[in-house]
Enzyme design. Sequence first.
Site, PDB file in Angstrom:
ATOM      1  N   ASP A 271       1.575  50.647  34.737  1.00  0.00           N
ATOM      2  CA  ASP A 271       1.011  49.453  35.437  1.00  0.00           C
ATOM      3  C   ASP A 271       1.686  48.263  34.764  1.00  0.00           C
ATOM      4  O   ASP A 271       2.523  48.347  33.976  1.00  0.00           O
ATOM      5  CB  ASP A 271      -0.475  49.498  35.116  1.00  0.00           C
ATOM      6  CG  ASP A 271      -1.296  48.572  35.918  1.00  0.00           C
ATOM      7  OD1 ASP A 271      -0.622  47.675  36.716  1.00  0.00           O
ATOM      8  OD2 ASP A 271      -2.485  48.542  36.058  1.00  0.00           O
TER       9      ASP A 271
HETATM   10  C1  BGC Z   1      -3.024  46.167  38.657  1.00  0.00           C
HETATM   11  C2  BGC Z   1      -2.200  47.392  39.514  1.00  0.00           C
HETATM   12  C3  BGC Z   1      -1.339  46.935  40.615  1.00  0.00           C
HETATM   13  C4  BGC Z   1      -0.355  45.968  39.684  1.00  0.00           C
HETATM   14  C5  BGC Z   1       0.731  45.146  40.522  1.00  0.00           C
HETATM   15  C6  BGC Z   1      -2.038  45.457  38.081  1.00  0.00           C
HETATM   16  O1  BGC Z   1      -2.740  44.389  37.382  1.00  0.00           O
HETATM   17  O2  BGC Z   1      -3.780  47.031  37.683  1.00  0.00           O
HETATM   18  O3  BGC Z   1      -3.134  48.183  40.398  1.00  0.00           O
HETATM   19  O4  BGC Z   1      -0.581  47.588  41.395  1.00  0.00           O
HETATM   20  O5  BGC Z   1      -1.210  44.979  38.793  1.00  0.00           O
HETATM   21  O6  BGC Z   1       0.270  44.111  41.065  1.00  0.00           O
END
Ligand code: BGC
Length: 741
Positions: A271
């Site tokens: 993530d």
């Molecule tokens: C989220 C993810 C997301 C990523 C990219 C993170 O803050 O938890 O679900 O895909 O950001 O935007």
Amino acid sequence: MKKLILAALLATSASLAMAAPAHPWLDRSLSASVRAGSLAAAMTQDEKLVLVHGYFPPKAKPAQEMGMIPSAGHIPGIPRLGIPTLRESDASLGVANQVEQRKGDTATALPAGLATAATFNPELARSGGAMIGAEARAKTFNVLLAGGVNLTRDPWNGRNFEYLGEDPLLAGILAGEAIRGVESAHIVSTVKHFVLNSQETGRHVLDARISETALRESDLLAFQIAIERGRPGSVMCAYNKVNGDYACENEPLLNGVLKRDWHYPGWVMSDWGAVHSTEKAANAGLDQQSGQELDRALYFNQPLAEAVAAGRVSQARLDDMVRRILTGVIASGLYDDPVPATPQPIDLDTHADVAQAVAEQGMVLLKNEGDLLPIAASARRIVLIGAHADVGVLSGGGSSQVRSTGGAPVEIPLTKGEAASFARMTWHASSPLKALQAALPGADIRYVDGSDPVAAAAAAKQADLAIVFAWQWQSEAQDAETLALPDDQDALIAAVAGANAHSLVVLETGGPVLMPWLAKVPAVLQAWYPGQRGGEALARILTGAVSPSGRLPMTFPVSADQAPRPEPMGLANLRAAEARRAAGDKTDYGMSAGVAPFTIDYREGADVGYRWYQKTGRKPLFPFGYGLSYTRFSYGTPAIVGGAAPSVSFEVTNAGERAGADVPQIYVEAGGIYRLAGFARVALLPGQTQRVTISLEPRTFARFEKGWVVDGGARRFRIGRSASDVVYEGTLDLLPTRMAP
Ligand code: BGC
């Protein structure tokens, strides 16, 4: 000229044909991982190191020069080997465009994931994914951060709306189908967030504690089913720790469960801002650092090169990381069918129909006393109250935010909190008022904004029917601190219901809310966040053009203290960090925002949601699987097949006067708790009968003991209209079986 082109084409195909044996990665008859292995073997060390870390375009230094699209991620390709640049976009509910980072770039917005879950309709989940995949491809994205399948452990979790509810079978099947849909566009989908990112408060610092058995029988089972069905190219590991180790450097979860036990062939991406080490993460199974500018350090470029040179991470591991990334790219079809270089037209009308179908099938009628709905032909004066129902419908916030095709008639920025940097309260342009006016041309339908309960009650008094639109905005990066409706809406509803006995409530919420006014309101419709055709779908349900058929994918509690945890854990730590900042602390704490680490002991274990209510003998407000219809369904005597592949089959009859769809559910007993083991969705005309055969998923009622164990013998099961409403009870004669973990 034509001849020249033809000659050039012939020469290219001849050289390709000759080259094919020397380039096994071009040989489509080989498996994706074999092709990927040969491709990795043809890469230089520098090229390999390019693939294992990604940029976050909004913060990346060379964003423009490198041709980045403002979005979640960018990994440069290797043109000499045909490896495409990976352009990543969030896509839980449509191609996202948070805070309109790409001005004017709109996309089709599906309803909340919970609405998809409430349809209990795998085919529709797949259509939703296919719609998103097609739009992403047309916008030149080729890796979608979709497939959110974290189970609802807590009703207040800020991201529940993006996910698929509390049951591992339902969530796993629907996530798997949505992923299949995305990848049918020959692009990569993820499944996320692996695992136990079950609340947003302190998500960067919390340590989720749970036993392996419990985790396997709950959240991990949802991922396992989603991965088997959807075969996503990539798995995104979560921010939080699980049993002491960060999810993105968690050896038992990544190398152990995912890669060893499940033989997962694709890649693990982090993530955004979830990486904390180089060696530990790489050796535990992380294959790619995402959005590197959000981490404290650039762990997977130079430091990884040095770690490999020094033998702290083996060359074989780096090769494996690269092979896995390429396996996902090849298996999805992306390598052989690259996305277009420039944006292509999109069939927006067809896509809007998918959004509307999900909204229509996912709304859940919670109460309908005296058949207040569908709206009677005699209702001439109708008043809609609150929630900007004159112009639109609410959506959830965070990385999943879609800028929908009609734009955002209402957008409210946040003033504080982690979500403030990337979320705004956003309404999609789909007006319930206009849709109802169009559906009921003879009626006088008006709107009052609900800011003044006295004025709202007066308007309700004048009307034959009053519809209060109640809202609860939820967003990534924060949880609801209370399940009560915000902004004094309980008082508004009570005032309206007091003024007119013909009042109903439409809930646009990211999950369950408390309903202290329930006894006074004859009808309640759970509309979730109903997406960019939400207004139209609402009008069709309210007027009876469509019979409601959604079923709750999560338990609705009477009060917060019925749930395993009444409020977000770590709130005190969050408050302390906010107070320090308010007092002038300027320290850069990165993504953690200075929230002190804390642990959450998931004491309910595998007994998530309705299982917890059974175990503790609590009676919820509305149970999992519950939902009313404008018609009635009856079930015939079931034919029961036991053995190693059990199933139950019976006739379902629409015994009412209207067309509708039913969702019969089978619950099988395991350790004293009845767990959902199978379901069907069947659409029937009045008087029509159809036989359904529901195969039961053995892992839902197996014990996890180094693998899945089903004890043989008689086992109780139920056919239910919900987890609580049992229509039939019987026994299955099971064969003892042992399945791989
Ligand atoms: C989220 C993810 C997301 C990523 C990219 C993170 O803050 O938890 O679900 O895909 O950001 O935007």
